[in-house]
Design an enzyme around this catalytic site. Structure first.
Site, PDB file in Angstrom:
ATOM      1  CB  SER A 143      98.874  72.812 -11.919  1.00  0.00           C
ATOM      2  OG  SER A 143      99.647  71.961 -11.120  1.00  0.00           O
ATOM      3  CG  ASP A 302     103.860  70.752 -11.659  1.00  0.00           C
ATOM      4  OD1 ASP A 302     104.773  71.391 -11.112  1.00  0.00           O
ATOM      5  OD2 ASP A 302     102.664  70.871 -11.320  1.00  0.00           O
ATOM      6  CG  ASP A 304     102.543  75.200 -11.259  1.00  0.00           C
ATOM      7  OD1 ASP A 304     102.617  73.980 -11.480  1.00  0.00           O
ATOM      8  OD2 ASP A 304     101.830  75.686 -10.355  1.00  0.00           O
ATOM      9  CG  ASP A 306     102.489  73.362  -7.943  1.00  0.00           C
ATOM     10  OD1 ASP A 306     102.683  72.538  -8.860  1.00  0.00           O
ATOM     11  OD2 ASP A 306     101.367  73.841  -7.695  1.00  0.00           O
TER      12      ASP A 306
END
Length: 577
Positions: A143, A302, A304, A306
């Protein structure tokens, strides 16, 4: 087995490659060796997350292989030969290697794998699990953590992160593996050749993109005026660049400028050492660009994709980075009012948020007669509620969010989704622009109506074994030994989510909390302020969430300063008992 014995077993094993052994043999600091081997990298409800490197307490092809072998055995035991798995990864260092390792292990166990040919956002993986009717999904990501980290998140057949029960079962299979020789693996080419590894891409992307566009609320407004919105977007070297820009372009948001220095995937995150849209510094380049472009909205996703951070223009012409709570209440209000105006709002609609997220959303929902629900920290609990609504047909999911910059509309993804959020944020900004208002002015109007809520998160980083022990002792003190009178605290209610009990201190009453057990404490005060303390599930940190309400921004800021000082003195005392 002691950490020294584990270290020796790695350096002497014929199954460990020479480069990994070299890395370990070059270690001279005993503490560094201990930290790498004093425990196995924990497989929690979110999977694995840790620093990349050699050792049992690190992210490497061996720990990933072991976790995948355990997952494979769980899937075969649960689903038999019908088990299939989707795998995606983000832009982090070693993400490709880890995703291919997982595919090779699953393939060797006879499990069919659908592997993306290049990086994809985490929410796309969630969608893919459902779309391809898989029994599980894996996404390789850490993340928003710094570049040293990577992770391994596991998703269930509903597209949500695995439940606590499933995670415990998977962990039992992982822990049963005593030696790396038990990990089955075929070459990547062999897996593709025998049909167990299938490469996927655009065939799934298009379906996902079309579903995201289908969440547009004010279709006519977007169709006629999307090109009028000035946007600056940064993918922060991550996986959002292509899908976010594709959705916006196909909807007509053509006046978009991307931050070139942060456009291309790069696991070293050269312009943002902490690639988190919660950190205002990631927007420094975008804010510099804004002086000339004068955008209506700036946002960044960010690695990834999400989470999403938003920057708005204030009445003084300056740009301000919104908190996750501020963006959340803006979207909550916009979704409720717009869906209602467009006759798209179901009578049984529900807003869902986490227990550490602003309670301003509750007041907005109440004002419009919309039900709201609180769940534990972690978006998987919102995903569980969506699944429950589908099964029981007793509620309609409208919108959910958490203070840590995660938002979701629609039910085809079961995790926070910054692709969906970016589209809704653009539409919301466009709507207010059509009314002659900025997003900042819209927020100020909400404050006038519902009160000036202010929240703050303090993360206390405590590294290593000693740090973990200190966190455990601090929370134990707050749970069992805190004397409110001695500390001069006007606590009226304590919620203990580990014991599933809520204590009404003012009226000497006790009630049950109907949520899964979690090591979290929440304290409420007479003036409506509250704080929550919990250990992080993915980082060596203790997190403290604070909330106050004031009559104005200045009032709430002053209250927060005083409240924060008082509570952090208490936390410091707890950490040093």
């Amino acid at each position: 087995m002691s950490y020294k014995e584990k270290y020796a077993s790695w350096t002497n094993s014929q199954l460990i490659d020479s480069q990994t052994k070299k890395e370990l043999l070059e270690l001279t600091d005993e503490k560094a060796i201990e930290d790498r081997f004093y425990k196995d990298l924990e497989f929690g409800t979110g999977g694995l997350r840790g620093i990349i490197g050699a050792g049992t307490n690190r992210m490497n092809v061996y720990t990933v292989g072991k976790a995948t072998q355990g997952l494979a055995q769980y899937l075969l035991n649960t689903y038999g030969d019908t088990a299939t798995v989707a795998i995606a990864h983000d832009s982090r260092n070693m993400s490709t290697e880890f995703s291919e390792t997982a595919a090779r292990v699953l393939s060797a166990n006879g499990i069919k794998v659908y592997l993306y040919e290049s990086l994809r956002p985490t929410p796309v993986l969630s969608f893919t699990v459902r779309h391809l009717d898989c029994k599980a999904g894996i996404v390789i990501t850490a993340s928003h953590n710094p570049k040293q980290y990577n992770g391994y998140k596991v998703y269930g057949e509903d597209g949500g992160q695995v439940t606590d029960k499933a995670a415990k079962e998977i962990l039992s299979y992982i822990e049963a593996i005593q030696d790396f020789s038990e990990i089955k693996k075929v070459s990547f080419e062999e897996g593709k050749k025998n049909g167990k590894i299938e490469i996927i891409g655009e065939n799934v992307d298009k379906v996902y993109i079309d579903k995201v566009k289908g969440l547009t609320v004010r279709e006519d407004l977007v169709k006629e005026h999307a090109r009028d919105l000035k946007i600056i977007y940064t993918p922060i070297h991550g996986s959002g660049n292509i899908p976010v820009r594709r959705v916006l372009k196909e909807l007509g948001y053509t006046n978009l400028t991307v931050v070139k220095e942060q456009e291309l995937p790069d696991g070293n995150f050269p312009t943002a050492p902490y690639p988190n849209p919660e950190d205002p510094k990631v927007f420094n380049i975008a804010l510099n660009m804004a002086k000339e472009i004068q955008p209506d909205i700036i946002f960044g996703t960010d690695p990834d994709c999400d989470r999403i951070g938003v920057v708005v223009k204030t009445n003084t012409g300056e740009y301000k980075v919104l908190t996750g709570n501020q963006t959340g209440v803006l979207l909550t209000h916009y979704m409720i009012t717009s869906m209602k105006e467009m006759n798209k709002l179901a009578n049984d609609s529900v807003i869902i948020k986490t227990i550490v997220t602003t309670e301003m959303a509750n007041k907005i929902a109440d004002a419009y007669g919309i039900e709201y629900m609180d769940v534990l920290t972690g978006f998987k609990y919102i995903g569980e509620k969506i699944k429950e609504f589908e099964q029981n047909r007793n509620h309609t999911y409208l919108f959910g969010f958490e203070e840590s910059y995660g938002y979701l509309a629609g039910n085809f993804v079961r995790d926070k989704d910054a692709v969906i959020a970016s589209m809704l944020i653009c539409e919301m900004t466009l709507y207010y622009k059509s009314k002659g208002k900025t997003l900042y002015e819209a927020l100020m109007n909400l404050y006038k109506t519902y009160g000036c809520f202010k929240e703050q998160l303090v993360s206390i980083e405590l590294q290593g074994k000693e740090g973990q022990e200190k966190i455990a002792k601090a929370i134990d003190y707050l749970r069992n030994s805190l004397d409110y009178k001695a500390e001069g605290l006007n606590v009226i209610r304590k919620s203990d989510y580990k014991l599933s009990k809520e204590y009404d201190i003012k009226n000497a009453k006790e009630s049950d909390i109907k949520l899964p057990k979690s090591n979290v404490l929440k304290f409420r005060f007479e003036d409506g302020s509250w704080f929550v303390v919990r250990p992080s599930g993915t980082e060596p940190k203790m997190k403290v969430y604070l909330s106050v309400t004031g009559q104005s921004i200045e009032d709430s800021e002053a209250k927060m300063d005083e409240f924060k000082n008082r509570i952090m003195e208490l936390i410091d005392k707890a950490c040093n008992i």
